[in-house]
Design an enzyme around this catalytic site. Structure first.
Site, PDB file in Angstrom:
ATOM      1  N   GLY A   1      37.496  44.030  34.221  1.00 39.96           N
ATOM      2  CA  GLY A   1      38.090  44.647  33.037  1.00 39.96           C
ATOM      3  C   GLY A   1      37.644  46.089  32.867  1.00 39.96           C
ATOM      4  O   GLY A   1      38.441  46.972  32.538  1.00 39.96           O
TER       5      GLY A   1
ATOM      6  N   SER B   1      45.117  41.819  42.595  1.00 38.85           N
ATOM      7  CA  SER B   1      44.353  41.604  43.821  1.00 38.85           C
ATOM      8  C   SER B   1      43.645  42.868  44.249  1.00 38.85           C
ATOM      9  O   SER B   1      44.141  43.970  44.045  1.00 38.85           O
ATOM     10  CB  SER B   1      45.292  41.149  44.934  1.00 38.85           C
ATOM     11  OG  SER B   1      44.581  41.081  46.138  1.00 38.85           O
TER      12      SER B   1
ATOM     13  N   LYS C   1      50.237  35.429  43.394  1.00 40.03           N
ATOM     14  CA  LYS C   1      48.832  35.816  43.662  1.00 40.03           C
ATOM     15  C   LYS C   1      48.092  34.674  44.349  1.00 40.03           C
ATOM     16  O   LYS C   1      47.301  34.886  45.278  1.00 40.03           O
ATOM     17  CB  LYS C   1      48.129  36.211  42.359  1.00 40.03           C
ATOM     18  CG  LYS C   1      46.600  36.353  42.465  1.00 40.03           C
ATOM     19  CD  LYS C   1      46.219  37.579  43.231  1.00 40.03           C
ATOM     20  CE  LYS C   1      44.761  37.729  43.624  1.00 40.03           C
ATOM     21  NZ  LYS C   1      43.713  37.120  42.900  1.00 40.03           N
TER      22      LYS C   1
ATOM     23  N   HIS D   1      49.160  34.476  47.915  1.00 40.27           N
ATOM     24  CA  HIS D   1      48.495  35.606  48.578  1.00 40.27           C
ATOM     25  C   HIS D   1      47.085  35.181  49.009  1.00 40.27           C
ATOM     26  O   HIS D   1      46.678  35.407  50.146  1.00 40.27           O
ATOM     27  CB  HIS D   1      48.444  36.800  47.616  1.00 40.27           C
ATOM     28  CG  HIS D   1      47.413  37.833  47.987  1.00 40.27           C
ATOM     29  ND1 HIS D   1      46.063  37.647  47.740  1.00 40.27           N
ATOM     30  CD2 HIS D   1      47.517  39.033  48.592  1.00 40.27           C
ATOM     31  CE1 HIS D   1      45.401  38.692  48.191  1.00 40.27           C
ATOM     32  NE2 HIS D   1      46.251  39.557  48.707  1.00 40.27           N
ATOM     33  N   ASN D   2      46.356  34.558  48.101  1.00 40.95           N
ATOM     34  CA  ASN D   2      44.989  34.142  48.431  1.00 40.95           C
ATOM     35  C   ASN D   2      44.982  33.066  49.509  1.00 40.95           C
ATOM     36  O   ASN D   2      44.119  33.063  50.386  1.00 40.95           O
ATOM     37  CB  ASN D   2      44.271  33.623  47.185  1.00 40.95           C
ATOM     38  CG  ASN D   2      43.821  34.744  46.267  1.00 40.95           C
ATOM     39  OD1 ASN D   2      44.419  35.810  46.262  1.00 40.95           O
ATOM     40  ND2 ASN D   2      42.784  34.511  45.491  1.00 40.95           N
TER      41      ASN D   2
ATOM     42  N   GLU E   1      45.440  34.684  52.693  1.00 39.28           N
ATOM     43  CA  GLU E   1      44.177  35.355  53.019  1.00 39.28           C
ATOM     44  C   GLU E   1      43.202  34.375  53.690  1.00 39.28           C
ATOM     45  O   GLU E   1      42.552  34.713  54.691  1.00 39.28           O
ATOM     46  CB  GLU E   1      43.594  35.930  51.726  1.00 39.28           C
ATOM     47  CG  GLU E   1      42.221  36.530  51.812  1.00 39.28           C
ATOM     48  CD  GLU E   1      41.698  36.917  50.417  1.00 39.28           C
ATOM     49  OE1 GLU E   1      42.454  37.533  49.625  1.00 39.28           O
ATOM     50  OE2 GLU E   1      40.547  36.594  50.109  1.00 39.28           O
TER      51      GLU E   1
ATOM     52  N   LYS F   1      36.259  29.717  46.176  1.00 41.08           N
ATOM     53  CA  LYS F   1      36.339  29.689  44.719  1.00 41.08           C
ATOM     54  C   LYS F   1      37.496  28.832  44.234  1.00 41.08           C
ATOM     55  O   LYS F   1      37.555  28.496  43.057  1.00 41.08           O
ATOM     56  CB  LYS F   1      36.504  31.112  44.185  1.00 41.08           C
ATOM     57  CG  LYS F   1      35.191  31.858  44.050  1.00 41.08           C
ATOM     58  CD  LYS F   1      35.428  33.086  43.215  1.00 41.08           C
ATOM     59  CE  LYS F   1      34.185  33.882  42.921  1.00 41.08           C
ATOM     60  NZ  LYS F   1      34.574  35.207  42.400  1.00 41.08           N
TER      61      LYS F   1
HETATM   62  P1  NBP Z   1      34.044  37.109  34.601  1.00 42.88           P
HETATM   63  O1  NBP Z   1      35.010  36.179  35.226  1.00 42.88           O
HETATM   64  O2  NBP Z   1      32.638  37.021  35.039  1.00 42.88           O
HETATM   65  O3  NBP Z   1      34.114  36.927  33.026  1.00 42.88           O
HETATM   66  C1  NBP Z   1      33.255  37.672  32.180  1.00 42.88           C
HETATM   67  C2  NBP Z   1      34.002  38.156  30.975  1.00 42.88           C
HETATM   68  O4  NBP Z   1      34.584  37.063  30.267  1.00 42.88           O
HETATM   69  C3  NBP Z   1      33.080  38.861  30.008  1.00 42.88           C
HETATM   70  O5  NBP Z   1      33.777  39.935  29.434  1.00 42.88           O
HETATM   71  C4  NBP Z   1      32.800  37.766  28.995  1.00 42.88           C
HETATM   72  O6  NBP Z   1      32.395  38.252  27.749  1.00 42.88           O
HETATM   73  C5  NBP Z   1      34.145  37.136  28.899  1.00 42.88           C
HETATM   74  N1  NBP Z   1      34.154  35.817  28.249  1.00 42.88           N
HETATM   75  C6  NBP Z   1      33.701  34.616  28.677  1.00 42.88           C
HETATM   76 BR1  NBP Z   1      32.811  34.344  30.243  1.00 42.88          BR
HETATM   77  N2  NBP Z   1      33.918  33.614  27.830  1.00 42.88           N
HETATM   78  C7  NBP Z   1      34.534  34.189  26.781  1.00 42.88           C
HETATM   79  C8  NBP Z   1      35.010  33.680  25.559  1.00 42.88           C
HETATM   80  N3  NBP Z   1      34.940  32.379  25.276  1.00 42.88           N
HETATM   81  N4  NBP Z   1      35.587  34.544  24.705  1.00 42.88           N
HETATM   82  C9  NBP Z   1      35.673  35.852  25.000  1.00 42.88           C
HETATM   83  N5  NBP Z   1      35.257  36.387  26.156  1.00 42.88           N
HETATM   84  C10 NBP Z   1      34.685  35.580  27.037  1.00 42.88           C
HETATM   85  O7  NBP Z   1      34.549  38.633  34.756  1.00 42.88           O
HETATM   86  P2  NBP Z   1      35.165  39.373  36.021  1.00 42.88           P
HETATM   87  O8  NBP Z   1      34.411  39.041  37.262  1.00 42.88           O
HETATM   88  O9  NBP Z   1      35.308  40.785  35.612  1.00 42.88           O
HETATM   89  O10 NBP Z   1      36.599  38.718  36.188  1.00 42.88           O
HETATM   90  C11 NBP Z   1      37.597  38.782  35.167  1.00 42.88           C
HETATM   91  C12 NBP Z   1      38.826  38.018  35.633  1.00 42.88           C
HETATM   92  O11 NBP Z   1      39.313  38.635  36.809  1.00 42.88           O
HETATM   93  C13 NBP Z   1      38.560  36.572  36.006  1.00 42.88           C
HETATM   94  O12 NBP Z   1      39.651  35.788  35.623  1.00 42.88           O
HETATM   95  C14 NBP Z   1      38.429  36.577  37.498  1.00 42.88           C
HETATM   96  O13 NBP Z   1      38.839  35.374  38.096  1.00 42.88           O
HETATM   97  C15 NBP Z   1      39.348  37.689  37.860  1.00 42.88           C
HETATM   98  N6  NBP Z   1      38.848  38.350  39.071  1.00 42.88           N
HETATM   99  C16 NBP Z   1      39.722  38.809  39.938  1.00 42.88           C
HETATM  100  C17 NBP Z   1      39.301  39.436  41.069  1.00 42.88           C
HETATM  101  C18 NBP Z   1      40.313  39.936  41.960  1.00 42.88           C
HETATM  102  O14 NBP Z   1      40.025  40.364  43.070  1.00 42.88           O
HETATM  103  N7  NBP Z   1      41.524  39.922  41.535  1.00 42.88           N
HETATM  104  C19 NBP Z   1      37.956  39.639  41.363  1.00 42.88           C
HETATM  105  C20 NBP Z   1      37.094  39.207  40.473  1.00 42.88           C
HETATM  106  C21 NBP Z   1      37.547  38.551  39.327  1.00 42.88           C
HETATM  107  P3  NBP Z   1      30.820  38.516  27.437  1.00 42.88           P
HETATM  108  O15 NBP Z   1      30.515  39.850  28.016  1.00 42.88           O
HETATM  109  O16 NBP Z   1      30.766  38.496  25.968  1.00 42.88           O
HETATM  110  O17 NBP Z   1      30.047  37.401  28.087  1.00 42.88           O
END
Ligand code: NBP
Length: 478
Positions: free
Chosen positions: A14, A128, A183, A186-187, A190, A261
């Site tokens: 984010g 992605s 998506k 895609h994975n 991959e 994952k």
């Molecule tokens: P995380 O998947 O580790 O999630 C952490 C975030 O979720 C923090 O902002 C946390 O808030 C918030 N959160 C949680 Br946990 N529970 C919550 C709740 N009940 N209410 C509100 N907020 C909540 O973060 P990320 O690794 O940045 O991944 C974000 C998304 O992107 C995920 O869905 C992940 O699968 C996806 N992703 C995609 C890729 C990609 O290559 N496309 C890579 C990595 C991740 P806090 O700070 O208050 O704890």
């Protein structure tokens, strides 16, 4: 409010996505459950653009211009529902909630339907490219309503990766869960790509007897040809890396148990439900799973194998060229299977998927980016209704040209006792499609014998059953 977009959930993904929007001149509202993350972002990266930090959900919503565009980047699953429940009551008809997390497409379909009832657009969006992509340009796969894309599309295209020809790696995919579905596939693809590359390495290492540094050179050579891709490029880097602590090849000091994952597993589970043979992706998921069964492998180490006879040096040279052919042909098959799954899902869920455009937006930003994707786009441009990628003349001709080498590689692997589930299943798929008759006829006979499951005949219409225990008389059922 003045912010054109807001991001809630400011962990790595984010935060980087918010910075990407800001660096492109958008005013970005920021929110996170734990406010310290919001303040950290502004403190560290505030100079990169215009951010509007918000502590509460109300402040966040008020910071956004209307119709509101609110991106959720939280942990997929119940946290996503919690965040939707928190924000939806504060929004007004026409507002858009964009879920950029790795949601399961069925969850996205459920959420989209529920929010549509309230007049809100829910845009499940596949993103992605990991952390790096989120910051510098990911491949973006937005679903949801076409109407929402009119408002969101230009912004998403702006922050997306760009292909070599300059086109954005973002396009409207289709309604409700289409973006997250694409998506997911895609994975899955991959996973299959990675497994095939791993098998190629294993063959060169344990079949041809090459050391990792030499295999890195082979991969660098391949990367200059039709296999030119991010995964081949990083494979060469990983293989060339030497562990500083031990001086050994890095690949030899890493525990050989692959983790996952879950998106590969989802792809296969859903393919089973749709009745689409994605054997390459399935073998890749199973290969990771098998690698993790240390106890099972301990048992297996006692099993007899062939006497190891490394290939003679002259043959080893030629062998690496054959492995390139096998890798390329198997890769074409796994993409063929993945695109078949997309086609089947499109029919099942009424998504009008533009398969050529989907291949096009994977050319940049994402893990499977490759020169080869242009070829898929070209195949669908020639014939949008292509029933299978193998129906494309050029792909068919390439596989025809590769098949001798492909067969030699699979046979050599069997002879040497090197597991090649990816190469072998791809070749079997190719041969099964080619076969004028499949032994499925015998399977039908067995099913009719033990369960009166009936069969069709090649020479007459109708449904038939043979009375196996009563004189084996044939009976027409309808
Ligand atoms: P995380 O998947 O580790 O999630 C952490 C975030 O979720 C923090 O902002 C946390 O808030 C918030 N959160 C949680 Br946990 N529970 C919550 C709740 N009940 N209410 C509100 N907020 C909540 O973060 P990320 O690794 O940045 O991944 C974000 C998304 O992107 C995920 O869905 C992940 O699968 C996806 N992703 C995609 C890729 C990609 O290559 N496309 C890579 C990595 C991740 P806090 O700070 O208050 O704890």
């Amino acid at each position: 409010g003045t912010a054109q977009i807001g991001v809630t959930g400011l962990a790595v993904m984010g935060r980087n996505l918010a910075r990407n929007f800001a660096r492109h001149g958008y005013t970005v509202a920021l929110h996170n459950r734990t406010a310290s993350r919001t303040h950290d972002l502004v403190e560290q990266f505030g100079h990169e653009g215009t951010f509007v930090p918000a502590e509460t959900a109300e402040e966040f919503v008020a910071a956004l211009e209307r119709p509101r565009r609110l991106v959720i980047m939280v942990k997929a699953g119940t946290p996503t529902d919690a965040v939707i429940d928190e924000f939806a009551p504060l929004l007004e008809p026409g507002d858009m909630i964009i879920d950029g997390g790795n949601a399961h497409y069925a969850d996205t379909r459920r959420r989209e339907a529920a929010l549509r009832e309230r007049g809100l657009h829910f845009v499940g969006t596949g993103i992605s490219g990991g952390e790096e992509g989120a910051l510098n340009g990911p491949s973006i796969m937005p679903g949801g309503s076409k109407e929402s894309y009119e408002s969101l599309g230009p912004m998403l295209e702006t922050i997306s990766a760009k292909a070599a020809d300059g086109s954005p790696c973002c396009t409207y995919i289709g309604t409700d869960g289409a973006g997250h579905f694409v998506k997911m596939v895609h994975n899955g693809i991959e996973y299959a790509d990675m497994q095939l590359i791993a098998e190629a390495y294993d063959l060169l290492r344990h079949g041809a007897g090459y050391e990792p540094a030499r295999i890195a050179e082979v991969f660098r050579g391949w990367n200059a040809g039709r296999l030119d891709s991010y995964l081949i490029e990083i494979t060469a880097e990983v293989l060339a890396h030497v562990d500083a602590a031990t001086g050994r090849p890095f690949v030899d000091v890493v525990l050989d148990q692959a983790e996952q994952k879950g998106t590969g597993r989802w792809t296969v589970q859903i393919a089973l439900d749709l009745g689409v043979p994605v054997s390459g992706i399935a073998e890749a998921v199973f290969a990771r799973s098998l690698s993790g069964h240390a106890d099972l492998r301990a048992v297996g180490r006692g099993l007899a194998g062939p006497t190891p006879v490394p290939l003679p040096e002259g043959e080893a040279e030629r062998f690496s060229e054959q492995v390139e052919q096998a890798l390329y042909a198997s890769k074409v098959v796994s993409y063929t299977q993945g695109f078949h799954q997309l086609q089947a899902a499109g029919a099942e869920y009424d998504w009008t998927l533009d398969l050529g455009a989907i291949a096009g937006i994977w050319r940049g930003g994402c893990i499977i980016r490759a020169a080869f994707l242009d070829r898929i786009t070209a195949a669908y441009a020639k014939d949008a209704a292509l029933p299978s990628l193998l129906a494309d003349e050029q792909f068919a001709a390439e596989l025809g040209a590769a098949q001798d080498a492909w067969r030699t590689v699979v046979a050599t692997a069997a002879r040497l006792g090197i597991p090649v589930p990816g190469f072998a299943t791809a070749l079997s798929y190719y041969d099964a499609l080619r076969a004028p008759r499949l032994p499925a006829a015998l399977t039908q006979g067995q099913r009719d014998f033990f369960g009166a499951h009936t069969y069709h005949r090649v020479d007459r219409d109708g449904v038939f059953h043979t009375k196996w225990s009563e004189g084996r008389a044939e009976e027409q059922q309808s």
